[in-house]
Write a protein that holds these residues in place. Structure first.
Motif, PDB file in Angstrom:
ATOM      1  N   GLY A  81       0.789  -1.234   0.000  1.00  0.00           N
ATOM      2  CA  GLY A  81       0.000   0.000   0.000  1.00  0.00           C
ATOM      3  C   GLY A  81       0.819   1.281   0.000  1.00  0.00           C
ATOM      4  N   TRP A  82       2.142   1.183  -0.062  1.00  0.00           N
ATOM      5  CA  TRP A  82       2.988   2.387  -0.038  1.00  0.00           C
ATOM      6  C   TRP A  82       2.725   3.268  -1.255  1.00  0.00           C
ATOM      7  N   GLN A  83       2.414   4.552  -1.014  1.00  0.00           N
ATOM      8  CA  GLN A  83       2.061   5.469  -2.096  1.00  0.00           C
ATOM      9  C   GLN A  83       3.052   6.630  -2.183  1.00  0.00           C
ATOM     10  N   PRO A  84       3.942   6.628  -3.177  1.00  0.00           N
ATOM     11  CA  PRO A  84       4.855   7.765  -3.338  1.00  0.00           C
ATOM     12  C   PRO A  84       4.090   9.049  -3.660  1.00  0.00           C
ATOM     13  N   ARG A  85       4.688  10.168  -3.330  1.00  0.00           N
ATOM     14  CA  ARG A  85       4.084  11.468  -3.636  1.00  0.00           C
ATOM     15  C   ARG A  85       4.302  11.862  -5.091  1.00  0.00           C
ATOM     16  N   SER A  86       5.408  11.373  -5.689  1.00  0.00           N
ATOM     17  CA  SER A  86       5.752  11.830  -7.038  1.00  0.00           C
ATOM     18  C   SER A  86       6.157  10.668  -7.938  1.00  0.00           C
ATOM     19  N   ASP A  87       6.154  10.933  -9.229  1.00  0.00           N
ATOM     20  CA  ASP A  87       6.663   9.971 -10.208  1.00  0.00           C
ATOM     21  C   ASP A  87       8.189  10.014 -10.229  1.00  0.00           C
ATOM     22  N   ALA A  88       8.810   8.859 -10.424  1.00  0.00           N
ATOM     23  CA  ALA A  88      10.258   8.816 -10.655  1.00  0.00           C
ATOM     24  C   ALA A  88      10.580   9.558 -11.951  1.00  0.00           C
ATOM     25  N   PRO A  89      11.777  10.139 -12.063  1.00  0.00           N
ATOM     26  CA  PRO A  89      12.152  10.830 -13.310  1.00  0.00           C
ATOM     27  C   PRO A  89      11.950  10.006 -14.572  1.00  0.00           C
ATOM     28  N   VAL A  90      12.245   8.687 -14.541  1.00  0.00           N
ATOM     29  CA  VAL A  90      12.053   7.892 -15.770  1.00  0.00           C
ATOM     30  C   VAL A  90      10.576   7.816 -16.161  1.00  0.00           C
ATOM     31  N   VAL A  91       9.694   7.841 -15.173  1.00  0.00           N
ATOM     32  CA  VAL A  91       8.250   7.840 -15.466  1.00  0.00           C
ATOM     33  C   VAL A  91       7.848   9.184 -16.074  1.00  0.00           C
ATOM     34  N   MET A  92       8.393  10.269 -15.513  1.00  0.00           N
ATOM     35  CA  MET A  92       8.100  11.592 -16.075  1.00  0.00           C
ATOM     36  C   MET A  92       8.661  11.737 -17.492  1.00  0.00           C
ATOM     37  N   MET A  93       9.802  11.117 -17.757  1.00  0.00           N
ATOM     38  CA  MET A  93      10.359  11.167 -19.116  1.00  0.00           C
ATOM     39  C   MET A  93       9.386  10.535 -20.109  1.00  0.00           C
ATOM     40  N   LEU A  94       8.776   9.424 -19.699  1.00  0.00           N
ATOM     41  CA  LEU A  94       7.779   8.766 -20.542  1.00  0.00           C
ATOM     42  C   LEU A  94       6.546   9.639 -20.720  1.00  0.00           C
ATOM     43  N   LYS A  95       6.049  10.200 -19.618  1.00  0.00           N
ATOM     44  CA  LYS A  95       4.832  11.018 -19.687  1.00  0.00           C
ATOM     45  C   LYS A  95       5.048  12.265 -20.540  1.00  0.00           C
ATOM     46  N   ARG A  96       6.200  12.890 -20.369  1.00  0.00           N
ATOM     47  CA  ARG A  96       6.493  14.096 -21.162  1.00  0.00           C
ATOM     48  C   ARG A  96       6.588  13.776 -22.647  1.00  0.00           C
ATOM     49  N   ALA A  97       6.938  12.524 -22.976  1.00  0.00           N
ATOM     50  CA  ALA A  97       7.008  12.101 -24.379  1.00  0.00           C
ATOM     51  C   ALA A  97       5.641  11.657 -24.901  1.00  0.00           C
ATOM     52  N   GLY A  98       4.609  11.705 -24.034  1.00  0.00           N
ATOM     53  CA  GLY A  98       3.251  11.380 -24.470  1.00  0.00           C
ATOM     54  C   GLY A  98       2.800   9.968 -24.176  1.00  0.00           C
ATOM     55  N   ALA A  99       3.648   9.160 -23.539  1.00  0.00           N
ATOM     56  CA  ALA A  99       3.272   7.767 -23.250  1.00  0.00           C
ATOM     57  C   ALA A  99       2.181   7.697 -22.190  1.00  0.00           C
ATOM     58  N   THR A 100       1.494   6.567 -22.167  1.00  0.00           N
ATOM     59  CA  THR A 100       0.448   6.304 -21.183  1.00  0.00           C
ATOM     60  C   THR A 100       0.926   5.206 -20.236  1.00  0.00           C
ATOM     61  N   ILE A 101       0.968   5.518 -18.941  1.00  0.00           N
ATOM     62  CA  ILE A 101       1.348   4.520 -17.946  1.00  0.00           C
ATOM     63  C   ILE A 101       0.119   3.672 -17.647  1.00  0.00           C
ATOM     64  N   ILE A 102       0.139   2.426 -18.119  1.00  0.00           N
ATOM     65  CA  ILE A 102      -1.063   1.592 -18.071  1.00  0.00           C
ATOM     66  C   ILE A 102      -1.120   0.704 -16.831  1.00  0.00           C
ATOM     67  N   GLY A 103       0.013   0.569 -16.128  1.00  0.00           N
ATOM     68  CA  GLY A 103      -0.010  -0.268 -14.927  1.00  0.00           C
ATOM     69  C   GLY A 103       1.361  -0.507 -14.364  1.00  0.00           C
ATOM     70  N   LYS A 104       1.384  -1.172 -13.203  1.00  0.00           N
ATOM     71  CA  LYS A 104       2.632  -1.562 -12.528  1.00  0.00           C
ATOM     72  C   LYS A 104       2.809  -3.068 -12.716  1.00  0.00           C
ATOM     73  N   THR A 105       4.024  -3.442 -13.094  1.00  0.00           N
ATOM     74  CA  THR A 105       4.323  -4.857 -13.358  1.00  0.00           C
ATOM     75  C   THR A 105       5.039  -5.494 -12.163  1.00  0.00           C
ATOM     76  N   THR A 106       4.929  -6.802 -12.064  1.00  0.00           N
ATOM     77  CA  THR A 106       5.482  -7.511 -10.913  1.00  0.00           C
ATOM     78  C   THR A 106       7.006  -7.422 -10.867  1.00  0.00           C
ATOM     79  N   THR A 107       7.513  -7.415  -9.648  1.00  0.00           N
ATOM     80  CA  THR A 107       8.951  -7.474  -9.405  1.00  0.00           C
ATOM     81  C   THR A 107       9.216  -8.454  -8.278  1.00  0.00           C
ATOM     82  N   THR A 108      10.324  -9.149  -8.343  1.00  0.00           N
ATOM     83  CA  THR A 108      10.745  -9.924  -7.183  1.00  0.00           C
ATOM     84  C   THR A 108      10.984  -8.940  -6.044  1.00  0.00           C
ATOM     85  N   ALA A 109      10.957  -9.398  -4.799  1.00  0.00           N
ATOM     86  CA  ALA A 109      11.098  -8.508  -3.650  1.00  0.00           C
ATOM     87  C   ALA A 109      12.394  -7.711  -3.743  1.00  0.00           C
TER      88      ALA A 109
END
Length: 413
Positions: A81-109
């Motif tokens: 349930g941890w909710q960051p206040r902001s997007d990571a820079p790599v996420v903002m790079m995608l958004k600024r380029a017009g991409a759509t963040i469609i979801g979060k993918t699984t990661t090992t711990a």
């Protein structure tokens, strides 16, 4: 798989709207997710942006990368349930380029080794690899055209090979790791998954604005040095078969191919990678280790317990060896455009082995910082095999160009 390059061409030609492209990914996720389990969150309300080179491109974000509108749980109960206040820079790079963040993918711990719920899209009885399990599987299953992952040992290239996707681990620090849960600050590298080398180039162009990714074409007749990394233990016959197929196709298409041995300092760098990784992990995960020790996933907890005695001297000695290795590896590229090696020890291991596979053919290149691209070669027993194309540090466009050459060569062979 969904080709980012194909979507871009169709959107630019007016044959497809960005909204329709995003809807295509939503539908694919709904149809396939129950069998693959690549996502921890699917933002069903995600819509296309109306601007930017990556408009209409749905992107999955590995769940150790901060997102402001979705929790970032890092594959760990500690951060449920941890909710960051902001997007990571790599996420903002995608958004600024017009991409759509469609979801979060699984990661090992914490992007370590404890397997996720995700299944290999080619055979659910096998692992998709890790730690970027969901990103590799989501692209390999044809749910999305682009995904972000991270690599500290082999966590981009290996799962891409297991899932039959193309992927790039760029040169160290080309993409920022701010807002990405740290495991090892000297190794952690953000990478991309796509269907082909051209898709990765277009994704990096959109994110970074770097002109070297504009207008990449397949290399003409690259000089390829084959390195089998014998010091990294034996491979399975399937991996060798894949490498031989890639060599044969490359030679037939006009490449000059030569098997070479790596310098001793580079081999020594392979040996000390775990010292750097584990020493830094103890500092990066110090709070979790001291305050929430029993909640750390079991394989990671055992690894941390085992390496608690690493000393600053061992770490400093290892870093000196790594620097020497980088210097000698740089000299090797004076005679070759790219190196070619295995992406993984074989096909994806069976899921019941409770392993995401070994990073032993990837970890050297992560430590060296060189750009690496996985090129899918073939399927053996219904499971993909890939090879790894490695270029000089900073020559990411050259790595992608050579990978594209190899893709074309394999398609004709």
């Amino acid at each position: 798989m969904i080709s980012l390059a194909d979507l871009q061409r169709r959107i630019e030609a007016g044959e497809l709207t960005p909204d329709a492209a995003i809807a295509q990914s939503h539908q694919a996720i709904e149809a396939k997710e129950k069998d693959v389990r690549a996502f921890v969150r699917h933002d069903v309300s995600a819509k296309a942006q109306g601007f930017g080179p990556l408009r209409g491109i749905a992107v999955g974000i590995k769940d150790i990368i901060d997102t402001a509108n979705m929790p970032t749980e890092m594959g760990s109960e500690i951060y449920r349930g941890w909710q960051p206040r902001s997007d990571a820079p790599v996420v903002m790079m995608l958004k600024r380029a017009g991409a759509t963040i469609i979801g979060k993918t699984t990661t090992t711990a914490f992007a370590s080794r404890d397997p996720t719920q995700t299944l290999n899209p080619h055979n659910p009885g096998h692992t998709p690899g890790g730690s970027s399990s969901g990103s590799a599987a989501a692209v390999g299953a044809g749910m999305i055209p682009l995904a972000l992952g991270t690599q500290t040992g082999g966590s981009v290239i290996r799962p891409a090979a297991y899932c039959g996707a193309a992927a790039i681990k760029p040169s160290f620090r080309m993409l920022p790791t701010v807002g990405v849960k740290c495991y090892s600050w000297a190794l952690d590298t953000v990478g991309l998954f796509g269907s082909r080398a051209e898709d990765l180039a277009r994704g990096l162009l959109g994110m970074t604005g770097r002109t070297e990714f504009s207008g990449i074409v397949p290399a003409k007749s690259p000089r390829i040095g084959v390195v089998r990394q014998e010091f990294a233990e034996a491979v399975e016959p399937a991996a060798e078969e894949g490498l031989l197929a890639a060599i044969k196709a490359a030679e037939k298409a006009g490449a000059s191919v030569q098997t070479i041995d790596l310098p001793e300092a580079v081999k020594e760098a392979w040996r000390i990678h775990p010292i750097i990784q584990d020493f830094e992990a103890h500092r990066a995960l110090a709070w979790e280790f001291d305050e929430r020790h029993d909640e750390i996933a079991p394989l990671l907890r055992a690894s941390l317990d085992e390496t608690v005695g690493l000393t600053p001297k061992q770490y400093d000695d290892a870093r000196r060896i790594a620097r020497r290795g980088r210097r000698e590896l740089g000299e090797l590229f004076e005679g070759f455009d790219v190196l070619l090696t295995y992406s993984a020890p074989g096909t994806a291991p069976a899921k019941e082995l409770a392993s995401t596979g070994s990073p032993r053919y990837n970890r050297l290149w992560t430590l060296m910082g060189n750009p690496c691209v996985n090129v899918p070669v073939m399927k053996i027993g219904g499971l993909p095999i890939g090879v790894q194309v490695i270029a000089r540090f900073g020559n990411d466009s050259g790595a992608l160009s050579a990978a594209w050459f190899l893709e074309n060569a394999l398609a004709k062979s």
